[in-house]
Motif scaffolding. Structure first.
Motif, PDB file in Angstrom:
ATOM      1  N   GLU A 237       0.842  -1.196   0.000  1.00 53.78           N
ATOM      2  CA  GLU A 237       0.000   0.000   0.000  1.00 53.78           C
ATOM      3  C   GLU A 237       0.872   1.240   0.000  1.00 53.78           C
ATOM      4  OE1 GLU A 237      -3.505   2.035   2.734  1.00 53.78           O
ATOM      5  OE2 GLU A 237      -2.809  -0.005   3.123  1.00 53.78           O
ATOM      6  N   LEU A 238       0.394   2.281  -0.658  1.00 56.92           N
ATOM      7  CA  LEU A 238       1.180   3.504  -0.772  1.00 56.92           C
ATOM      8  C   LEU A 238       1.312   4.174   0.582  1.00 56.92           C
ATOM      9  CD1 LEU A 238      -0.312   5.026  -4.054  1.00 56.92           C
ATOM     10  CD2 LEU A 238       1.696   3.568  -3.788  1.00 56.92           C
ATOM     11  N   ALA A 239       2.542   4.501   0.944  1.00 53.88           N
ATOM     12  CA  ALA A 239       2.770   5.188   2.220  1.00 53.88           C
ATOM     13  C   ALA A 239       2.485   6.677   2.101  1.00 53.88           C
ATOM     14  CB  ALA A 239       4.217   4.968   2.678  1.00 53.88           C
ATOM     15  N   ARG A 240       2.824   7.255   0.952  1.00 52.87           N
ATOM     16  CA  ARG A 240       2.604   8.690   0.753  1.00 52.87           C
ATOM     17  C   ARG A 240       1.977   8.915  -0.619  1.00 52.87           C
ATOM     18  NH1 ARG A 240       8.505  11.006   2.001  1.00 52.87           N
ATOM     19  NH2 ARG A 240       8.977   9.123   0.805  1.00 52.87           N
ATOM     20  N   ARG A 241       1.097   9.880  -0.674  1.00 49.67           N
ATOM     21  CA  ARG A 241       0.456  10.267  -1.925  1.00 49.67           C
ATOM     22  C   ARG A 241       0.638  11.760  -2.132  1.00 49.67           C
ATOM     23  NH1 ARG A 241      -3.879   6.568  -3.526  1.00 49.67           N
ATOM     24  NH2 ARG A 241      -4.008   4.824  -2.057  1.00 49.67           N
ATOM     25  N   ARG A 242       0.725  12.160  -3.397  1.00 53.29           N
ATOM     26  CA  ARG A 242       0.793  13.571  -3.721  1.00 53.29           C
ATOM     27  C   ARG A 242       0.062  13.801  -5.035  1.00 53.29           C
ATOM     28  NH1 ARG A 242       5.143  15.101  -7.079  1.00 53.29           N
ATOM     29  NH2 ARG A 242       6.578  13.416  -7.655  1.00 53.29           N
ATOM     30  N   PRO A 243      -0.297  15.049  -5.337  1.00 54.98           N
ATOM     31  CA  PRO A 243      -1.039  15.313  -6.575  1.00 54.98           C
ATOM     32  C   PRO A 243      -0.251  14.888  -7.811  1.00 54.98           C
ATOM     33  CG  PRO A 243      -1.148  17.205  -5.104  1.00 54.98           C
ATOM     34  CD  PRO A 243      -0.146  16.259  -4.507  1.00 54.98           C
ATOM     35  N   VAL A 244      -0.917  14.183  -8.708  1.00 57.08           N
ATOM     36  CA  VAL A 244      -0.298  13.690  -9.935  1.00 57.08           C
ATOM     37  C   VAL A 244      -1.209  14.034 -11.107  1.00 57.08           C
ATOM     38  CG1 VAL A 244       0.553  11.667 -11.169  1.00 57.08           C
ATOM     39  CG2 VAL A 244       0.782  11.776  -8.693  1.00 57.08           C
ATOM     40  N   ASP A 245      -0.648  14.681 -12.123  1.00 57.77           N
ATOM     41  CA  ASP A 245      -1.383  14.957 -13.353  1.00 57.77           C
ATOM     42  C   ASP A 245      -1.280  13.725 -14.240  1.00 57.77           C
ATOM     43  OD1 ASP A 245      -2.395  15.819 -15.792  1.00 57.77           O
ATOM     44  OD2 ASP A 245      -1.706  17.880 -15.490  1.00 57.77           O
ATOM     45  N   ILE A 246      -2.387  13.040 -14.433  1.00 55.83           N
ATOM     46  CA  ILE A 246      -2.360  11.791 -15.192  1.00 55.83           C
ATOM     47  C   ILE A 246      -1.976  12.032 -16.649  1.00 55.83           C
ATOM     48  CG2 ILE A 246      -4.777  11.795 -15.904  1.00 55.83           C
ATOM     49  CD1 ILE A 246      -2.752   8.797 -14.553  1.00 55.83           C
ATOM     50  N   ASN A 247      -2.244  13.239 -17.158  1.00 53.47           N
ATOM     51  CA  ASN A 247      -1.827  13.556 -18.535  1.00 53.47           C
ATOM     52  C   ASN A 247      -0.318  13.639 -18.648  1.00 53.47           C
ATOM     53  OD1 ASN A 247      -4.485  13.633 -19.337  1.00 53.47           O
ATOM     54  ND2 ASN A 247      -4.651  15.863 -19.227  1.00 53.47           N
ATOM     55  N   ASP A 248       0.336  14.282 -17.666  1.00 53.94           N
ATOM     56  CA  ASP A 248       1.798  14.366 -17.682  1.00 53.94           C
ATOM     57  C   ASP A 248       2.423  12.977 -17.583  1.00 53.94           C
ATOM     58  OD1 ASP A 248       1.605  17.085 -17.894  1.00 53.94           O
ATOM     59  OD2 ASP A 248       1.964  17.476 -15.754  1.00 53.94           O
ATOM     60  N   VAL A 249       1.852  12.141 -16.719  1.00 52.00           N
ATOM     61  CA  VAL A 249       2.360  10.782 -16.573  1.00 52.00           C
ATOM     62  C   VAL A 249       2.246  10.025 -17.892  1.00 52.00           C
ATOM     63  CG1 VAL A 249       1.913   8.555 -15.470  1.00 52.00           C
ATOM     64  CG2 VAL A 249       1.936  10.646 -14.096  1.00 52.00           C
ATOM     65  N   THR A 250       1.102  10.143 -18.546  1.00 51.39           N
ATOM     66  CA  THR A 250       0.891   9.434 -19.810  1.00 51.39           C
ATOM     67  C   THR A 250       1.809   9.962 -20.906  1.00 51.39           C
ATOM     68  OG1 THR A 250      -1.427   9.098 -19.173  1.00 51.39           O
ATOM     69  CG2 THR A 250      -0.862   8.758 -21.488  1.00 51.39           C
ATOM     70  N   LEU A 251       1.949  11.287 -20.998  1.00 53.71           N
ATOM     71  CA  LEU A 251       2.834  11.863 -22.015  1.00 53.71           C
ATOM     72  C   LEU A 251       4.276  11.425 -21.815  1.00 53.71           C
ATOM     73  CD1 LEU A 251       1.472  15.515 -22.431  1.00 53.71           C
ATOM     74  CD2 LEU A 251       1.476  13.699 -24.142  1.00 53.71           C
ATOM     75  N   THR A 252       4.728  11.406 -20.577  1.00 53.30           N
ATOM     76  CA  THR A 252       6.102  10.981 -20.293  1.00 53.30           C
ATOM     77  C   THR A 252       6.321   9.541 -20.718  1.00 53.30           C
ATOM     78  OG1 THR A 252       6.208  12.496 -18.408  1.00 53.30           O
ATOM     79  CG2 THR A 252       7.831  10.737 -18.482  1.00 53.30           C
ATOM     80  N   ALA A 253       5.368   8.670 -20.376  1.00 52.61           N
ATOM     81  CA  ALA A 253       5.500   7.262 -20.766  1.00 52.61           C
ATOM     82  C   ALA A 253       5.504   7.102 -22.278  1.00 52.61           C
ATOM     83  CB  ALA A 253       4.357   6.452 -20.145  1.00 52.61           C
ATOM     84  N   VAL A 254       4.648   7.846 -22.970  1.00 53.23           N
ATOM     85  CA  VAL A 254       4.587   7.745 -24.433  1.00 53.23           C
ATOM     86  C   VAL A 254       5.878   8.263 -25.068  1.00 53.23           C
ATOM     87  CG1 VAL A 254       3.407   8.594 -26.487  1.00 53.23           C
ATOM     88  CG2 VAL A 254       2.084   7.827 -24.509  1.00 53.23           C
ATOM     89  N   GLU A 255       6.397   9.383 -24.575  1.00 55.87           N
ATOM     90  CA  GLU A 255       7.628   9.950 -25.145  1.00 55.87           C
ATOM     91  C   GLU A 255       8.809   9.008 -24.976  1.00 55.87           C
ATOM     92  OE1 GLU A 255       8.082  13.648 -23.206  1.00 55.87           O
ATOM     93  OE2 GLU A 255       6.492  14.677 -24.346  1.00 55.87           O
TER      94      GLU A 255
END
Length: 390
Positions: free
Chosen positions: A235-253
């Protein structure tokens, strides 16, 4: 005896109620039955007393016997009517009293059940707050008499202590394995790269070095995947705001060069939003989906469609679909298991270790979401990730 109630036994309906409701009904029924018995006994005693009451008639001297008989008969009739009226009034008042006792019994039953279940509610609240980060110090620590609930709470605390020790051992093992397994592979890669750069090395030696480098790289990816899988299953110990679009763009690039080499066209439509989570793990999850879609695509003119969106219920959705060979529906469930690949007996192991979708599922579950897959019409696979936006 099974008493039917709309086609179902009362015992079955009673068993479907919550423990609090069952205790409330049980305690309330006991008080109601006790009040009913008390009023019934009181009614019987009063009736017995009234039936045994004798009336005396003071007759003046010289009164004719016929008149005395008439008076006595009238008194007896009035006494019977009075007794019936008293008993009728008592029954009416008893019904009202029973209704009040019934309501009072339900309230008392609920209060008693609430007090009896308070330790259980505390255990439930503690269990809900448990995670890897709070397991070391979060305990029920129930105070009270040495009864069954206190024993259960102490047993649960002991179990949490053992779980904490097991998790600590797992963390140490993952850290040690990460170091012990990566170091020799890194040394092997360095030695092989030096051998390849040696101008005096023979062609056979260089060919062997390239083969060993490929094997070494494959082992490094396997180890990285296993360690990531072990880390993402917690289970995640810490969470922070994540822009799912930025995550997806980074993975695609990062995977665009691989797609270009295979002649695969990637089409993106991003409309997601910000959520709470681990950006590194989410990037790995989306990257594994895209990488899987590239590897198991058509040899020529392959297509990948990637989209992000937010549903009306507030869930963040990432959808990845690709062309490819037809996927049997009965094999979909096994794709998310470690070391399982589609038609693994016919797929070259160079395509991967079979951990990609397993890591995706572990990351999504650690974020409290779900991942589903289905065969795409015309061939290929369609995978959807649903993540709660919290």
């Amino acid at each position: 005896m099974r008493l039917p109630f709309h086609g179902k036994p009362l015992g079955e309906l009673f068993g479907r109620l919550s423990i609090r409701a069952r205790l409330t009904l049980t305690y309330g029924s006991m008080l109601f039955v006790g009040g009913t018995l008390l009023l019934t006994v009181t009614y019987l005693l009063l009736r017995s007393v009234l039936d045994n009451v004798e009336f005396s008639l003071d007759v003046p001297p010289g009164t004719p016997d016929a008149l005395v008989t008439i008076w006595r008969h009238q008194i007896e009739i009035q006494a019977v009517k009075l007794n019936e009226q008293i008993l009728r009034l008592m029954v009416q008042q008893s019904v009202l009293i029973l209704l009040g006792v019934g309501l009072f019994a339900l309230v008392c039953g609920y209060l008693v059940a609430d007090r009896a279940l308070r330790p259980v509610a505390k255990m439930t609240a503690t269990a809900r707050k448990l995670s890897d980060s709070t397991l070391a110090h979060q305990r029920i620590d129930l105070h009270g008499p040495e009864d069954e609930l206190k024993e259960l709470a102490d047993t649960f605390d002991s179990m949490l202590t053992r779980l904490n020790s097991a998790f600590n051992s797992q963390r140490r093992f993952v850290a040690n394995a990460s170091h012990q397994l990566r170091t020799p592979l890194t040394i092997n890669r360095t030695v092989l790269e030096i051998a390849l750069s040696d101008p005096l090395a023979s062609p056979d030696l260089k060919a062997l070095a390239r083969t060993l480098l490929e094997v070494n790289a494959r082992n490094e990816k396997l180890i990285e995947g296993l360690l990531l899988l072990a880390r993402s299953e917690r289970e995640l110990a810490r969470r922070r705001p994540v822009d799912i679009n930025d995550v997806t763009l980074t993975a695609v690039e990062q995977l665009t060069p691989s797609a270009d080499r295979r002649g695969v066209t990637v089409t993106s439509r991003l409309g997601g939003t910000t959520m709470q989570g681990d950006p590194v793990l989410l990037e790995h999850a989306v990257g594994n989906l895209v990488d899987n879609a590239i590897k198991y695509n058509l040899p020529q003119n392959g297509q990948i469609w990637i989209s992000t969106d937010e549903t009306l219920t507030g869930e963040v959705v990432v959808h990845v679909a690709n062309t490819g060979q037809p996927v049997p529906a009965y094999e979909i469930g096994s794709l998310f298991e470690p070391f399982r690949r589609l038609n693994s007996d016919r797929v070259d192991s160079a395509n991967g270790s079979g951990l990609g979708l397993s890591i995706v599922r572990a990351v999504v579950q650690a974020h409290g979401g779900q991942v589903t897959a289905s065969p795409r019409e015309g061939g290929g696979l369609s995978v959807t990730i649903s993540l709660p936006n919290r």
